[in-house]
Design an enzyme around this catalytic site. Structure first.
Site, PDB file in Angstrom:
ATOM      1  N   GLY A   1     -13.221 -75.029  -9.224  1.00 25.05           N
ATOM      2  CA  GLY A   1     -12.839 -74.450 -10.505  1.00 25.05           C
ATOM      3  C   GLY A   1     -11.556 -73.671 -10.359  1.00 25.05           C
ATOM      4  O   GLY A   1     -11.111 -73.370  -9.238  1.00 25.05           O
TER       5      GLY A   1
ATOM      6  N   GLN B   1      -5.270 -67.281 -12.227  1.00 31.62           N
ATOM      7  CA  GLN B   1      -4.968 -67.596 -10.827  1.00 31.62           C
ATOM      8  C   GLN B   1      -3.600 -68.249 -10.672  1.00 31.62           C
ATOM      9  O   GLN B   1      -3.055 -68.273  -9.563  1.00 31.62           O
ATOM     10  CB  GLN B   1      -6.052 -68.496 -10.232  1.00 31.62           C
ATOM     11  CG  GLN B   1      -7.393 -67.791 -10.089  1.00 31.62           C
ATOM     12  CD  GLN B   1      -8.424 -68.686  -9.442  1.00 31.62           C
ATOM     13  OE1 GLN B   1      -9.076 -69.467 -10.107  1.00 31.62           O
ATOM     14  NE2 GLN B   1      -8.551 -68.603  -8.118  1.00 31.62           N
TER      15      GLN B   1
ATOM     16  N   CYS C   1     -13.007 -68.458  -2.879  1.00 28.70           N
ATOM     17  CA  CYS C   1     -12.097 -68.448  -4.025  1.00 28.70           C
ATOM     18  C   CYS C   1     -10.721 -68.865  -3.538  1.00 28.70           C
ATOM     19  O   CYS C   1     -10.280 -68.426  -2.473  1.00 28.70           O
ATOM     20  CB  CYS C   1     -12.048 -67.042  -4.633  1.00 28.70           C
ATOM     21  SG  CYS C   1     -10.970 -66.916  -6.061  1.00 28.70           S
ATOM     22  N   LEU C   2     -10.050 -69.706  -4.315  1.00 33.45           N
ATOM     23  CA  LEU C   2      -8.712 -70.151  -3.934  1.00 33.45           C
ATOM     24  C   LEU C   2      -7.737 -68.972  -3.877  1.00 33.45           C
ATOM     25  O   LEU C   2      -6.713 -69.056  -3.218  1.00 33.45           O
ATOM     26  CB  LEU C   2      -8.209 -71.218  -4.910  1.00 33.45           C
ATOM     27  CG  LEU C   2      -9.038 -72.519  -4.937  1.00 33.45           C
ATOM     28  CD1 LEU C   2      -8.529 -73.444  -6.032  1.00 33.45           C
ATOM     29  CD2 LEU C   2      -9.028 -73.220  -3.583  1.00 33.45           C
TER      30      LEU C   2
ATOM     31  N   HIS D   1     -18.322 -67.290 -11.821  1.00 34.33           N
ATOM     32  CA  HIS D   1     -17.190 -66.995 -10.940  1.00 34.33           C
ATOM     33  C   HIS D   1     -15.871 -67.179 -11.696  1.00 34.33           C
ATOM     34  O   HIS D   1     -14.994 -66.300 -11.651  1.00 34.33           O
ATOM     35  CB  HIS D   1     -17.257 -67.911  -9.709  1.00 34.33           C
ATOM     36  CG  HIS D   1     -16.095 -67.760  -8.779  1.00 34.33           C
ATOM     37  ND1 HIS D   1     -16.216 -67.312  -7.485  1.00 34.33           N
ATOM     38  CD2 HIS D   1     -14.762 -67.993  -8.957  1.00 34.33           C
ATOM     39  CE1 HIS D   1     -15.011 -67.263  -6.929  1.00 34.33           C
ATOM     40  NE2 HIS D   1     -14.121 -67.683  -7.795  1.00 34.33           N
ATOM     41  N   GLU D   2     -15.734 -68.319 -12.404  1.00 32.46           N
ATOM     42  CA  GLU D   2     -14.465 -68.602 -13.088  1.00 32.46           C
ATOM     43  C   GLU D   2     -14.228 -67.624 -14.240  1.00 32.46           C
ATOM     44  O   GLU D   2     -13.113 -67.133 -14.425  1.00 32.46           O
ATOM     45  CB  GLU D   2     -14.428 -70.047 -13.591  1.00 32.46           C
ATOM     46  CG  GLU D   2     -14.475 -71.113 -12.503  1.00 32.46           C
ATOM     47  CD  GLU D   2     -13.515 -70.863 -11.358  1.00 32.46           C
ATOM     48  OE1 GLU D   2     -12.419 -70.315 -11.586  1.00 32.46           O
ATOM     49  OE2 GLU D   2     -13.873 -71.197 -10.214  1.00 32.46           O
TER      50      GLU D   2
ATOM     51  N   HIS E   1     -12.795 -64.223 -13.497  1.00 31.31           N
ATOM     52  CA  HIS E   1     -11.336 -64.149 -13.321  1.00 31.31           C
ATOM     53  C   HIS E   1     -10.648 -63.693 -14.611  1.00 31.31           C
ATOM     54  O   HIS E   1      -9.584 -63.069 -14.562  1.00 31.31           O
ATOM     55  CB  HIS E   1     -10.769 -65.513 -12.924  1.00 31.31           C
ATOM     56  CG  HIS E   1     -10.910 -65.834 -11.463  1.00 31.31           C
ATOM     57  ND1 HIS E   1     -10.256 -65.133 -10.476  1.00 31.31           N
ATOM     58  CD2 HIS E   1     -11.603 -66.801 -10.821  1.00 31.31           C
ATOM     59  CE1 HIS E   1     -10.547 -65.661  -9.295  1.00 31.31           C
ATOM     60  NE2 HIS E   1     -11.367 -66.679  -9.471  1.00 31.31           N
TER      61      HIS E   1
HETATM   62 NI    NI Z   1     -12.014 -67.837  -7.831  1.00 31.30          NI
END
Ligand code: NI
Length: 177
Positions: A46, A51, A99-100, A141-142, A145
């Site tokens: 995701g 981000q 997480c990226l 999680h997404e 953000h």
């Molecule tokens: Ni993340």
């Protein structure tokens, strides 16, 4: 276009993002294309607009045959604009996340086990779904953000937070990211 993913420490990851006000616009289409290109390039499960430095309430997610999540249950590829989450239980479930924006690390995060999420797709069609387990975890999680929350802020047990290659030396990850 593949975009640079901001890493933890960048203040842009801590902003409260703004709602999208128009659907089907070239700006939204270009944003979603960039998000998808970036997520695919990094094999992410995701990605949220903040981000890549865009403070709009837009997330994408989906897991199907992803080499980074061989064990994960499939989650349909979804574009979710202006999402709203509603818990359907008070029960929490622990699971590994990454997480990226927090590369190389994993942690165990408690999440609501079952929820309903609503929002819109890129054309302004209503989305309303119930999800549980891994699917519910990815959505939480997404959407975090969009409110400036990164998963380490949700970690309660720091004995289960660390470097992926140390935690999982055999290469298994079993983590949402
Ligand atoms: Ni993340």
């Amino acid at each position: 276009m593949i975009r640079e993913v901001l890493r933890m420490g960048d203040p842009r990851l801590l902003r409260i993002s703004r709602p999208v006000e128009a659907f089907g616009t070239p700006v939204l289409e270009a944003l979603l294309q960039d998000m998808r290109d970036t997520m695919d390039h990094l094999d992410g499960a995701g990605l949220a607009a903040p981000q890549i430095g865009v403070d709009l309430r837009v997330v994408i997610f989906g897991v199907e045959g992803n080499p980074r999540y061989p064990e994960a249950e499939a989650v349909p590829f979804t574009v979710l604009v202006n999402p709203v989450l509603a818990a359907l239980t008070t029960e929490e479930e622990e699971g590994w996340e990454g997480c990226l924006s927090v590369p190389g690390l994993r942690g165990v995060v408690p999440r609501i086990r079952r929820l309903r999420y609503t929002g819109w797709d890129e054309r302004g069609n209503r989305i309303e779904r119930e999800a549980e387990g891994f699917h519910a975890r990815v959505v939480q999680h997404e959407c975090d953000h969009l409110d400036g929350i990164l998963y380490p802020m949700r970690v309660r047990d720091f004995s289960r937070f660390g470097y992926t290659d140390v935690l999982f030396p055999d290469g298994s990850t079993a983590a949402a990211e």
